[in-house]
Every structure is written in structure tokens, then in C-alpha cells.
Design an enzyme around this catalytic site. Structure first.
Site, PDB file in Angstrom:
ATOM      1  N   LYS A  92      58.212   5.645  87.529  1.00 55.92           N
ATOM      2  CA  LYS A  92      57.246   6.480  86.866  1.00 55.92           C
ATOM      3  C   LYS A  92      56.865   7.558  87.666  1.00 55.92           C
ATOM      4  O   LYS A  92      56.928   8.872  87.369  1.00 55.92           O
ATOM      5  CB  LYS A  92      56.036   5.634  86.494  1.00 55.92           C
ATOM      6  CG  LYS A  92      54.580   6.262  86.080  1.00 55.92           C
ATOM      7  CD  LYS A  92      53.561   5.557  86.037  1.00 55.92           C
ATOM      8  CE  LYS A  92      52.786   5.081  87.461  1.00 55.92           C
ATOM      9  NZ  LYS A  92      51.968   6.182  87.938  1.00 55.92           N
ATOM     10  N   LYS A 144      50.960  14.028  95.952  1.00 58.56           N
ATOM     11  CA  LYS A 144      51.119  12.539  95.898  1.00 58.56           C
ATOM     12  C   LYS A 144      52.823  12.495  95.260  1.00 58.56           C
ATOM     13  O   LYS A 144      53.474  11.531  95.633  1.00 58.56           O
ATOM     14  CB  LYS A 144      50.458  11.808  94.912  1.00 58.56           C
ATOM     15  CG  LYS A 144      50.811  10.416  94.897  1.00 58.56           C
ATOM     16  CD  LYS A 144      50.890   9.528  96.098  1.00 58.56           C
ATOM     17  CE  LYS A 144      51.379   8.015  95.959  1.00 58.56           C
ATOM     18  NZ  LYS A 144      50.465   7.276  95.356  1.00 58.56           N
TER      19      LYS A 144
END
Length: 302
Positions: free
Chosen positions: A243, A175
Site C-alpha cells: 500500500k 513517510k
């Protein structure tokens, strides 16, 4: 695990989590859901999910618990907090972390929970709200082969691509790679729009041409409206991508890899956050670039 083999817990009914839980229920699974806010719980109940009063109640009924939360600290809070997953007498033996989290941190969590009889599978997703709604997510799983095989029917109810990539942490590393490509593509598209409009090109027309050639991408398809119209109403908030790019850089440091593009892109999204734009769509990097002068500190120069 099939619709006939027991209850599946689901924690976190946000923009992604709610349609994911609903698709599980539509596939025939007995979904026991929990969320802090009441409104998503009511929507989940209307779609066929059962509702729990606490994470503890979920863990007491569901051997497999899926979480769709912003980051790992929120997962840990629901594990160890009052009324948490490990309170009482949980039957939970598999925790599936589906949010985007640090590959390094999720491996540490798995090592911590393994002696307590809980297997951690990290299974982050890509495809956005559209993929969550249409059950066409790409799901990247990391964990013991038998654990991933056990939960595969659940994952396939939510995604059209389900792939085990290795042990716990491998899904989150994949990811991170996905987010690297998404962020890099967004910045490239934003720079193309900026360059084009400064030269007198209409952004919408330029993006149409790009979409018809080799520059076409799913990122362009989903972000075309934002970039063409300057409408940064969030479909994916920029602060989440900021993030995620931190996880990219952390993973690069952990593996001893230098990633020049990622470093530059992460700097741009740090500037987006610093300017108070983090709650806007992640394509708002275009607005940042439009307002940048050549000596802006967040721009990398040769």
C-alpha cells in the site's frame, strides 16, 4: 498541549496504536481511547487510559484527536459514519492522522475540514512496534506551524525524533520517502541472501558480516531473524508496504518525478500480494525471489 491542558483522544489500538496510547498515558496525559475490538481497550484501560464507547464520545471530550489507522478511508469512516467524530457536539478542533496515508489525499481532507474549524495534522511514524513500545518513534509532522507546536508534547511522549516538515501532507510525503528506503533495503537484503545462499553461503553468517560493515542498517537489525531463518511471522505485514509503495508512486506522479527503483520494488510487492503472501512479514519478498524464475513477469529485466 501538556498533560495539564485537557483530554487527548486516541483512535486505533492496533500493534502500534496501543503502545503509543499507553506511552501518552504514562507521560501524564488524560487519554480517552476507542477501538473496534474490546481486548485492546481492556489493555489500554489497565495501563491508565480512559475508554470511550464511540468516536463521537471521544470528539465530545477531546480537542485533539489522534488516529492510528491503516489508511485514510478508515479515518474518514470514523469522521462521518454513525456515532462518528463529527456527530453530536464535538469539541475536537485538531485531527492528527498518524497512520501512513497518501500525501495527496490527506491534503484534500485538510481542505475539506478547514471550513468546519478542524485542522488536520499528518504525523506518520517510523520505528515499528519496538519504537512504539519504547517511545522512540521518528515522527514526521505536516501542518500549520502553530498546530504542530500545540501537539508537540503529545508527539514527544511517543517519539524521540519529532520534526515538522511543512504544511499538511509534508509528513506523509516524508513517510513515503521512508517507506521507499525501507522497501528498497529489504529487497536488496533479500537479493543478497539469495545470491549468497546460491553460492554456498550461510544466510545468518552473511547477514552478520553485512551488519558489521557499511551495509548495516536498522532494517537489517530488525529483519535479520526473518531473513536468516525464513520465519515470516509478521512484525510488519507485506500488504501494508505494498500500500505504502502505491503512495510513493502516486507522489512521484504528482511531482513529475521518475523513480526506477521504486517502480521495480513496487512491482515485487504487488507480486507478493498477488500470490497471497500479503499477511506475512514484509521480508517475505525473499521467498518470492527464491521461487522466481528468470522470466517471471514481476522481475524487471534490462
Amino acid at each position: 498541549m501538556t498533560p495539564d491542558t485537557g483530554t487527548v483522544g486516541f483512535l486505533g489500538l492496533g500493534a502500534m496504536g496501543l503502545p503509543m496510547a499507553v506511552n501518552l498515558a504514562r507521560a501524564g496525559f488524560d487519554v480517552l481511547a476507542w477501538n473496534r475490538g474490546r481486548s485492546p481497550l481492556e489493555a489500554a484501560a489497565a495501563a491508565g487510559c480512559r475508554i470511550a464507547d464511540s468516536p463521537e464520545q471521544v470528539a465530545a471530550a477531546a480537542p485533539v484527536v489522534l488516529t492510528m489507522l491503516p489508511d485514510l478511508p478508515q479515518v474518514i469512516e470514523l469522521l462521518d459514519g454513525p456515532g462518528g467524530l463529527r456527530s453530536g457536539r464535538p469539541v475536537m478542533d485538531t485531527l492528527v492522522v498518524m497512520g501512513t496515508v497518501s500525501p495527496v489525499a490527506v491534503r484534500t481532507l485538510a481542505e475539506k475540514l478547514r471550513p468546519q474549524g478542524i485542522t488536520v495534522v499528518d504525523a506518520p511514524v517510523s520505528g515499528g512496534v519496538t519504537g512504539a513500545r519504547d517511545a522512540t518513534l521518528s515522527i514526521m509532522a505536516g501542518g500549520p506551524a502553530e498546530a504542530v507546536a500545540r501537539i508537540r508534547p503529545c508527539l514527544e511522549a511517543m517519539g524521540s525524533t519529532v520534526r515538522r516538515l511543512g504544511d499538511t501532507g509534508a509528513g506523509s510525503l516524508a513517510k513515503a520517502c521512508n517507506q521507499l528506503v525501507v522497501a528498497g533495503t529489504l529487497v536488496a537484503l533479500a537479493e543478497a541472501v539469495l545470491l549468497g545462499e546460491r553460492g554456498g553461503l550461510e544466510p545468518a553468517a552473511l547477514l552478520d558480516v553485512l551488519a558489521g560493515g557499511l551495509a548495516s542498517s536498522e532494517v537489517l537489525a530488525q529483519k535479520r531473524h526473518h531473513l536468516a531463518e525464513g520465519d515470516f511471522t509478521p512484525s510488519g505485514p507485506a500488504r501494508y508496504l505494498h500500500k505504502d509503495l502505491g503512495f510513493v508512486l502516486d507522489s512521484a506522479a504528482d511531482e513529475g518525478v521518475t523513480l526506477p527503483l521504486s517502480t521495480t520494488v513496487a512491482g515485487l510487492y504487488a507480486a507478493v500480494e498477488a500470490q497471497g503472501l500479503g499477511d506475512l512479514d514484509n521480508s517475505v519478498v525473499l521467498d518470492l525471489l527464491r521461487g522466481s524464475s528468470p522470466d517471471s513477469p514481476h522481475l524487471t529485466k534490462d
